[in-house]
Design a protein around this motif. Structure first.
Motif, PDB file in Angstrom:
ATOM      1  N   GLY A   1      35.980  37.878  60.393  1.00 59.47           N
ATOM      2  CA  GLY A   1      37.031  38.887  60.381  1.00 59.47           C
ATOM      3  C   GLY A   1      38.169  38.590  59.426  1.00 59.47           C
ATOM      4  O   GLY A   1      39.174  39.316  59.434  1.00 59.47           O
ATOM      5  N   ASN A   2      38.036  37.568  58.590  1.00 56.52           N
ATOM      6  CA  ASN A   2      39.075  37.220  57.629  1.00 56.52           C
ATOM      7  C   ASN A   2      38.808  37.902  56.291  1.00 56.52           C
ATOM      8  O   ASN A   2      37.655  38.060  55.879  1.00 56.52           O
ATOM      9  N   VAL A   3      39.885  38.283  55.612  1.00 58.51           N
ATOM     10  CA  VAL A   3      39.756  38.879  54.286  1.00 58.51           C
ATOM     11  C   VAL A   3      39.504  37.768  53.272  1.00 58.51           C
ATOM     12  O   VAL A   3      40.267  36.808  53.175  1.00 58.51           O
ATOM     13  N   VAL A   4      38.426  37.892  52.528  1.00 57.88           N
ATOM     14  CA  VAL A   4      38.051  36.913  51.507  1.00 57.88           C
ATOM     15  C   VAL A   4      38.504  37.451  50.157  1.00 57.88           C
ATOM     16  O   VAL A   4      38.130  38.561  49.764  1.00 57.88           O
ATOM     17  N   SER A   5      39.315  36.680  49.472  1.00 57.49           N
ATOM     18  CA  SER A   5      39.853  37.116  48.179  1.00 57.49           C
ATOM     19  C   SER A   5      39.612  36.046  47.133  1.00 57.49           C
ATOM     20  O   SER A   5      39.336  34.882  47.447  1.00 57.49           O
ATOM     21  N   GLY A   6      39.726  36.448  45.880  1.00 56.38           N
ATOM     22  CA  GLY A   6      39.580  35.536  44.756  1.00 56.38           C
ATOM     23  C   GLY A   6      40.668  35.780  43.733  1.00 56.38           C
ATOM     24  O   GLY A   6      41.387  36.781  43.788  1.00 56.38           O
ATOM     25  N   ASP A   7      40.794  34.875  42.801  1.00 57.06           N
ATOM     26  CA  ASP A   7      41.769  34.968  41.721  1.00 57.06           C
ATOM     27  C   ASP A   7      41.012  34.775  40.410  1.00 57.06           C
ATOM     28  O   ASP A   7      40.304  33.781  40.240  1.00 57.06           O
ATOM     29  N   LEU A   8      41.171  35.727  39.498  1.00 59.41           N
ATOM     30  CA  LEU A   8      40.448  35.625  38.227  1.00 59.41           C
ATOM     31  C   LEU A   8      40.815  34.364  37.451  1.00 59.41           C
ATOM     32  O   LEU A   8      40.006  33.866  36.656  1.00 59.41           O
ATOM     33  N   SER A   9      42.016  33.845  37.659  1.00 58.08           N
ATOM     34  CA  SER A   9      42.389  32.607  36.972  1.00 58.08           C
ATOM     35  C   SER A   9      41.505  31.453  37.412  1.00 58.08           C
ATOM     36  O   SER A   9      41.195  30.560  36.616  1.00 58.08           O
ATOM     37  N   ALA A  10      41.098  31.474  38.692  1.00 60.36           N
ATOM     38  CA  ALA A  10      40.224  30.421  39.208  1.00 60.36           C
ATOM     39  C   ALA A  10      38.758  30.785  39.072  1.00 60.36           C
ATOM     40  O   ALA A  10      37.917  29.916  38.820  1.00 60.36           O
ATOM     41  N   CYS A  11      38.432  32.068  39.229  1.00 58.21           N
ATOM     42  CA  CYS A  11      37.032  32.493  39.106  1.00 58.21           C
ATOM     43  C   CYS A  11      36.556  32.485  37.660  1.00 58.21           C
ATOM     44  O   CYS A  11      35.355  32.411  37.400  1.00 58.21           O
ATOM     45  N   ARG A  12      37.483  32.616  36.704  1.00 53.73           N
ATOM     46  CA  ARG A  12      37.210  32.642  35.267  1.00 53.73           C
ATOM     47  C   ARG A  12      36.415  33.882  34.884  1.00 53.73           C
ATOM     48  O   ARG A  12      36.980  34.861  34.432  1.00 53.73           O
ATOM     49  N   HIS A  13      35.088  33.842  35.066  1.00 49.72           N
ATOM     50  CA  HIS A  13      34.243  34.983  34.724  1.00 49.72           C
ATOM     51  C   HIS A  13      33.267  35.210  35.878  1.00 49.72           C
ATOM     52  O   HIS A  13      32.971  34.300  36.649  1.00 49.72           O
ATOM     53  N   MET A  14      32.745  36.436  35.964  1.00 52.04           N
ATOM     54  CA  MET A  14      31.996  36.809  37.155  1.00 52.04           C
ATOM     55  C   MET A  14      30.737  37.589  36.791  1.00 52.04           C
ATOM     56  O   MET A  14      30.738  38.410  35.881  1.00 52.04           O
ATOM     57  N   LEU A  15      29.667  37.309  37.546  1.00 51.78           N
ATOM     58  CA  LEU A  15      28.427  38.060  37.473  1.00 51.78           C
ATOM     59  C   LEU A  15      28.263  38.825  38.773  1.00 51.78           C
ATOM     60  O   LEU A  15      28.323  38.237  39.861  1.00 51.78           O
ATOM     61  N   VAL A  16      28.062  40.136  38.680  1.00 51.31           N
ATOM     62  CA  VAL A  16      27.859  40.999  39.847  1.00 51.31           C
ATOM     63  C   VAL A  16      26.465  41.594  39.727  1.00 51.31           C
ATOM     64  O   VAL A  16      26.157  42.268  38.739  1.00 51.31           O
ATOM     65  N   ALA A  17      25.620  41.342  40.714  1.00 53.28           N
ATOM     66  CA  ALA A  17      24.234  41.809  40.682  1.00 53.28           C
ATOM     67  C   ALA A  17      23.934  42.580  41.953  1.00 53.28           C
ATOM     68  O   ALA A  17      24.343  42.188  43.044  1.00 53.28           O
ATOM     69  N   GLY A  18      23.190  43.676  41.806  1.00 54.66           N
ATOM     70  CA  GLY A  18      22.808  44.469  42.965  1.00 54.66           C
ATOM     71  C   GLY A  18      22.032  45.693  42.539  1.00 54.66           C
ATOM     72  O   GLY A  18      22.291  46.282  41.488  1.00 54.66           O
ATOM     73  N   THR A  19      21.055  46.082  43.358  1.00 57.22           N
ATOM     74  CA  THR A  19      20.237  47.240  43.047  1.00 57.22           C
ATOM     75  C   THR A  19      21.007  48.533  43.340  1.00 57.22           C
ATOM     76  O   THR A  19      22.140  48.509  43.818  1.00 57.22           O
ATOM     77  N   THR A  20      20.366  49.643  43.058  1.00 58.06           N
ATOM     78  CA  THR A  20      20.972  50.940  43.348  1.00 58.06           C
ATOM     79  C   THR A  20      21.199  51.081  44.850  1.00 58.06           C
ATOM     80  O   THR A  20      20.286  50.841  45.650  1.00 58.06           O
ATOM     81  N   GLY A  21      22.397  51.471  45.238  1.00 57.48           N
ATOM     82  CA  GLY A  21      22.742  51.609  46.644  1.00 57.48           C
ATOM     83  C   GLY A  21      23.273  50.364  47.294  1.00 57.48           C
ATOM     84  O   GLY A  21      23.599  50.369  48.487  1.00 57.48           O
ATOM     85  N   SER A  22      23.381  49.275  46.544  1.00 59.49           N
ATOM     86  CA  SER A  22      23.868  48.021  47.131  1.00 59.49           C
ATOM     87  C   SER A  22      25.392  47.977  47.249  1.00 59.49           C
ATOM     88  O   SER A  22      25.925  47.136  47.970  1.00 59.49           O
ATOM     89  N   GLY A  23      26.097  48.861  46.546  1.00 67.03           N
ATOM     90  CA  GLY A  23      27.553  48.848  46.581  1.00 67.03           C
ATOM     91  C   GLY A  23      28.186  48.127  45.412  1.00 67.03           C
ATOM     92  O   GLY A  23      29.374  47.792  45.457  1.00 67.03           O
TER      93      GLY A  23
ATOM     94  N   PRO B   1      40.110  41.465  46.158  1.00 67.77           N
ATOM     95  CA  PRO B   1      39.367  41.210  47.403  1.00 67.77           C
ATOM     96  C   PRO B   1      37.857  41.189  47.178  1.00 67.77           C
ATOM     97  O   PRO B   1      37.305  42.004  46.431  1.00 67.77           O
ATOM     98  N   PHE B   2      37.190  40.232  47.819  1.00 70.93           N
ATOM     99  CA  PHE B   2      35.737  40.289  47.926  1.00 70.93           C
ATOM    100  C   PHE B   2      35.336  41.193  49.090  1.00 70.93           C
ATOM    101  O   PHE B   2      34.418  41.995  48.963  1.00 70.93           O
ATOM    102  N   GLY B   3      36.010  41.040  50.208  1.00 73.64           N
ATOM    103  CA  GLY B   3      35.689  41.823  51.389  1.00 73.64           C
ATOM    104  C   GLY B   3      36.151  41.104  52.637  1.00 73.64           C
ATOM    105  O   GLY B   3      37.074  40.282  52.611  1.00 73.64           O
ATOM    106  N   LYS B   4      35.504  41.398  53.765  1.00 75.02           N
ATOM    107  CA  LYS B   4      35.843  40.794  55.050  1.00 75.02           C
ATOM    108  C   LYS B   4      34.649  39.967  55.525  1.00 75.02           C
ATOM    109  O   LYS B   4      33.506  40.431  55.534  1.00 75.02           O
ATOM    110  N   SER B   5      34.921  38.732  55.923  1.00 74.41           N
ATOM    111  CA  SER B   5      33.865  37.823  56.343  1.00 74.41           C
ATOM    112  C   SER B   5      33.408  38.129  57.766  1.00 74.41           C
ATOM    113  O   SER B   5      33.971  38.980  58.460  1.00 74.41           O
ATOM    114  N   ILE B   6      32.386  37.385  58.224  1.00 79.23           N
ATOM    115  CA  ILE B   6      31.885  37.570  59.584  1.00 79.23           C
ATOM    116  C   ILE B   6      32.957  37.211  60.600  1.00 79.23           C
ATOM    117  O   ILE B   6      33.043  37.815  61.672  1.00 79.23           O
TER     118      ILE B   6
END
Length: 576
Positions: free
Chosen positions: A206-228, A199-204
């Motif tokens: 109210g739908n659950v947004v999900s992904g599949d690593l087979s389709a996403c391939r590789h991922m970059l996650v960026a965020g400062t301290t406290g961003s989650g 899961p990515f999370g819940k959109s505005i």
């Protein structure tokens, strides 16, 4: 009658003979047509036919009986109940904010007005209808004014909303809704073909947004301290652990802080113990690149394109052992790259080819700048999750557009994923409770199976570089002082001729001579053609290239000749 000029009278043709009738041959005399055989390609012309086909006995390992295993279910996860009073407060706040937005747009004669709103978990989107004679992009300049009139609430303008004919202003909620991990996990697609869904999370909406690593391939996650950022990665890991057997999913966790992934210690899913040292991470990624090549060789013998076709078809039909998926999670990549710059090489190689081999990368960092996340690395991480970042420059590195600096903390994110569409998707990440969700699921898995590490990944110490060529030991400072000038020069020259390069500073350090003497030694070596007159590249840290190199006699110097002289060692000349 005379004929016209230019025309001659045609000669009379001879009388025709009567043609004899052609008798049809009798059926007994008919000759059957030759039998047409399909042309057989020559093995010499088709290299595939000349290669022997691999029998199933030569491909892969034989399948063995798997131990009993019970998948963790959603009952281990914590449920979160929404307070109806908070929902009512958000509704009243949205109505007030909509009036303020319309008053602000009217005061500036913007030619637009908010016509509706949609309340999400962390932000509310106000749908804005623009007049026909007003450009949609002209509303960007009102972001700051609207935020000021809303008492500083973060405001982001979205010109295009998929499925709508309106634009929108996204305004943060003062009372936010918590999205539990249990809620989004239960909404993921079911079935063995969705074993890599997360899961990515819940959109505005109210739908659950999900992904599949087979389709996403590789991922970059960026965020400062406290961003989650860390909580989001825990959500990915728990989803994968709860949907795959340990034999089908292996993890490599790189944790420079030594505290982020401590909950996953001793899991049977780990390919190796949790990595905390940059040098160990480099060795592990190098070994993973070699494992990727072995897998491609295996798939080639089985005539399969990727890991899913091998597992679902070839391995199932021929009773072969399934190849596990491998997910590599690297936390604090910026700090890791600063301590070990060579780590970019294997990450780039894995990012280019590893998806088909069932290897996926998840790279997380607090500082997504161009120095650590180069263009090559970013191009091989097609899926980006941008949480709250420091400034617009960091947002440009992640998303190639601004907006990441306008996000809220604690899981508010923008997702750039091709499987979700061309536009960025804003959603609220799920909350993973550290004391319940993050403890119950790993404990449940550990209670069933012990750790099962790959022996190839247990030794992650970097092998020291050993120079196999024989060298001559440098004399001590006292010995050099006792020598004459010529003898001292010959001794230094003999040692330099066993090296690839030298410089004035290296002669000072290694032989304890001053700068003027070291400069004279270098000048004489250049005059004799022993070293190059100048370095290969300006500003090169290697110094001057040694043109005449010697291979000293391992047994020592014969006939009392000077060490390093051309009569006592074989000489090789480096070509420019």
């Amino acid at each position: 009658m005379s004929s016209f000029p230019g025309f001659e009278k045609p000669e009379e043709s001879a009388p025709k003979k009567e043609e004899e009738p052609i008798e049809a041959p009798s059926p007994s005399k008919q000759v059957p047509p030759p039998e047409m055989k399909p042309a057989q390609p020559s093995p010499a012309l088709n290299p595939l036919l000349s290669q022997p086909k691999h029998s199933p006995a030569e491909v892969g390992e034989e399948a063995t009986e798997l131990p009993p295993y019970v998948f963790p279910d959603a009952s281990l996860l914590q449920s979160v109940q929404e307070d109806p009073a908070k929902a009512q407060e958000r509704e009243e706040e949205a109505r007030r904010n909509m009036e303020i937005i319309n008053e602000t747009l009217s005061a500036f004669s913007a030619g637009a007005r908010a016509v509706s709103y949609k309340i999400g978990p962390s932000v509310t989107r106000f749908d804005v209808q623009v007049d026909p004679n007003v450009q949609v992009n002209s509303l960007y300049k009102y972001e700051t004014d609207i935020s000021v009139h809303l008492a500083g609430l973060p405001t982001r303008y979205v010109p295009i909303i998929p499925g709508k004919t309106t634009s929108g202003f996204e305004v943060g909620n003062r009372k936010r809704e918590m999205v539990s991990f249990k809620e989004v996990f239960e909404a993921l697609p079911k079935g063995p073909e969705h074993n890599l869904c997360f899961p990515f999370g819940k959109s505005i909406d109210g739908n659950v947004v999900s992904g599949d690593l087979s389709a996403c391939r590789h991922m970059l996650v960026a965020g400062t301290t406290g961003s989650g950022k860390s909580v989001f990665m825990h959500g990915i890991l728990l989803s994968l652990l709860m949907r795959n057997r340990p034999e089908d999913l292996k993890l490599i966790l790189v944790d420079p802080k030594s505290v982020e992934f401590v909950a996953y210690e001793d899991l049977p899913n780990l390919l190796c113990p949790i990595i905390t040292q940059p040098s160990q991470a480099k060795v592990a990624l190098d070994k993973l690149a070699k494992l990727m090549d072995k897998r491609f060789a295996l798939f080639s013998k089985a005539h399969c394109r990727d890991i899913r076709s091998y597992n679902d078809y070839y391995a199932a039909q021929h009773h072969k052992k399934r190849v596990p998926y491998i997910v590599v999670v690297v936390d604090e990549y910026a700090d890791l790259a600063m301590q070990c710059k060579e780590i970019e090489g294997p990450i780039q190689r894995l990012g280019q080819k590893a998806r088909a081999a069932g290897i996926h990368l998840i790279i997380a960092t607090q500082r997504p700048d161009a120095n650590t996340i180069s263009g090559t690395i970013k191009s091989n991480l097609p899926t980006t999750v941008c949480l709250m970042v420091k400034d617009s420059t960091a947002s440009m590195v992640c998303l190639k557009q601004k907006g990441g600096e306008q996000l809220l903390d604690h899981g508010d994110m923008l997702v750039d994923c091709s499987s979700l569409g061309k536009e960025l998707v804003r959603c609220q990440g799920c909350f993973v409770d550290e004391h319940t969700d993050l403890a119950a699921v790993p404990d449940f898995i550990r209670s069933q199976l012990p750790p099962s590490y790959d022996p190839e990944f247990l030794d992650l110490e970097e092998a020291p570089l050993v120079d196999s060529s024989p060298t001559i030991e440098a004399p001590s400072t006292a010995e050099l002082r006792a020598m004459g000038d010529e003898e001292k020069y010959q001794q230094i020259k003999s040692i330099i001729m066993t090296q690839e390069s030298t410089s004035i500073s290296s002669i000072q350090r290694n032989f304890g001579v001053g700068f003027p003497r070291a400069g004279r030694i270098v000048a004489r070596l250049q005059k004799e053609g022993i070293i190059a007159a100048q370095s290969d590249a300006n500003g090169s840290s290697k110094g001057l290239k040694v043109l005449v190199r010697v291979d000293p006699n391992p047994g020592g110097v014969d006939n009392g000749s000077t060490p390093g002289s051309r009569s006592s060692a074989s000489t090789s000349y480096s070509e420019e």
